[in-house]
Design a protein around this motif. Sequence first.
Motif, PDB file in Angstrom:
ATOM      1  N   GLY A 158       0.784  -1.232   0.000  1.00 21.67           N
ATOM      2  CA  GLY A 158       0.000   0.000   0.000  1.00 21.67           C
ATOM      3  C   GLY A 158       0.814   1.280   0.000  1.00 21.67           C
ATOM      4  O   GLY A 158       0.322   2.344   0.400  1.00 21.67           O
ATOM      5  N   THR A 162      -0.899   5.045  -0.160  1.00 20.75           N
ATOM      6  CA  THR A 162      -0.631   5.944   0.963  1.00 20.75           C
ATOM      7  C   THR A 162      -0.070   7.268   0.456  1.00 20.75           C
ATOM      8  O   THR A 162      -0.430   8.344   0.948  1.00 20.75           O
ATOM      9  N   TRP A 235       0.692  -6.698   9.400  1.00 17.63           N
ATOM     10  CA  TRP A 235       0.641  -6.913  10.860  1.00 17.63           C
ATOM     11  C   TRP A 235       0.931  -8.367  11.194  1.00 17.63           C
ATOM     12  O   TRP A 235       0.309  -9.288  10.662  1.00 17.63           O
ATOM     13  N   ARG A 266      -2.715  -3.017   8.789  1.00 16.38           N
ATOM     14  CA  ARG A 266      -3.887  -3.893   8.877  1.00 16.38           C
ATOM     15  C   ARG A 266      -5.129  -3.061   8.607  1.00 16.38           C
ATOM     16  O   ARG A 266      -5.087  -1.823   8.713  1.00 16.38           O
ATOM     17  N   PRO A 267      -6.230  -3.697   8.237  1.00 13.25           N
ATOM     18  CA  PRO A 267      -7.443  -2.947   7.887  1.00 13.25           C
ATOM     19  C   PRO A 267      -7.862  -1.997   9.015  1.00 13.25           C
ATOM     20  O   PRO A 267      -7.829  -2.349  10.197  1.00 13.25           O
ATOM     21  N   GLY A 268      -8.251  -0.787   8.619  1.00 16.92           N
ATOM     22  CA  GLY A 268      -8.736   0.188   9.592  1.00 16.92           C
ATOM     23  C   GLY A 268      -7.706   1.209  10.008  1.00 16.92           C
ATOM     24  O   GLY A 268      -8.062   2.250  10.576  1.00 16.92           O
ATOM     25  N   ARG A 269      -6.415   0.952   9.732  1.00 17.90           N
ATOM     26  CA  ARG A 269      -5.372   1.916  10.104  1.00 17.90           C
ATOM     27  C   ARG A 269      -5.218   2.951   8.981  1.00 17.90           C
ATOM     28  O   ARG A 269      -5.036   2.586   7.824  1.00 17.90           O
ATOM     29  N   ASN A 270      -5.295   4.200   9.335  1.00 20.80           N
ATOM     30  CA  ASN A 270      -5.112   5.269   8.361  1.00 20.80           C
ATOM     31  C   ASN A 270      -3.622   5.563   8.254  1.00 20.80           C
ATOM     32  O   ASN A 270      -3.056   6.336   9.030  1.00 20.80           O
TER      33      ASN A 270
END
Length: 312
Positions: A158, A162, A235, A266-270
Amino acid sequence: MAKVTANDLLEEFQLEILAGEEGIYRPITTSDISRPGIEMAGFFTYYPAKRLQLLGRTELSFFEQLSNYDKEDRMEKLCTYDTPGIIISRGLEAPKELLAAAEKVGVPLLRSNMTTTRLSSSITTFLDSHLAPMTAVHGVLVDIYGIGVLITGNSGVGKSETALDLVRRGHRLVADDSVEIRQVEEGTLVGRSPELIQHLLEIRGLGIINVMTLFGAGAVRPFKRISLCINLELWDQNKAYDRLGLEEEKMKIIDSEITKLTVPVRPGRNLAVIIEVAAMNFRLKRLGIDAAQEFSERLTSVIEAGDHDEFQ
């Protein structure tokens, strides 16, 4: 190491070639420039023949006072098969002895209208930049609040997405996918994008996008000094990640070290916000404000105060 020749100087500084055109592609291997004043007096024992030779008004004025024999002798010794080029400043006339010696050995003799000091400074800066040790790193380089942040990680983690989010937040993209890094001096790393992919971002599902076209010229910059590396990794529940930030990991590139942070994904981390804050926190640390260290000292004082109360 990149290759620089007298022809590159000819084009960069709009120089005039006077003689020795056949040697125009001789490699220049050092950014040091020599002004051969002592050589004009006849002392060639430590003559740095592999450097560019710069002749100004002082050297040529002294040369005119020599005898005809000495003039020929000095110029023949000045022009060697190792000499990458000789430059005359201030648009001064080249002595006929120098023209003959340069043509004979194939040393490119160039002339500039710039003053000697300014020409020396400009050429040294150019050579320092182009002859600096270079490497290429797979990653993304973004300018975040004036901090050059190199984002690394495995393919597909990503990085580019990002970077796109950071650009949308007002930061500037330097390079995506491949970052060319030059060590302009010890401890100073400068990154830029390969010309072929400059201003471009690859987003899976969208393809190639041009950041400058979409977001404007203010969303990109050609190069940036690298101060911080943030490595993105998936993660791992079995791995203990740093939760205080007291220990500072280093990453070595060429002969220089920069601070490295590892950020789990991991999913949910900005990630854009996390990296943005990491850059701001890094800048605060350079200003002497270390939140982790302050917390550690505060915790230590509380523990010491508690131990003191137990003994009362």
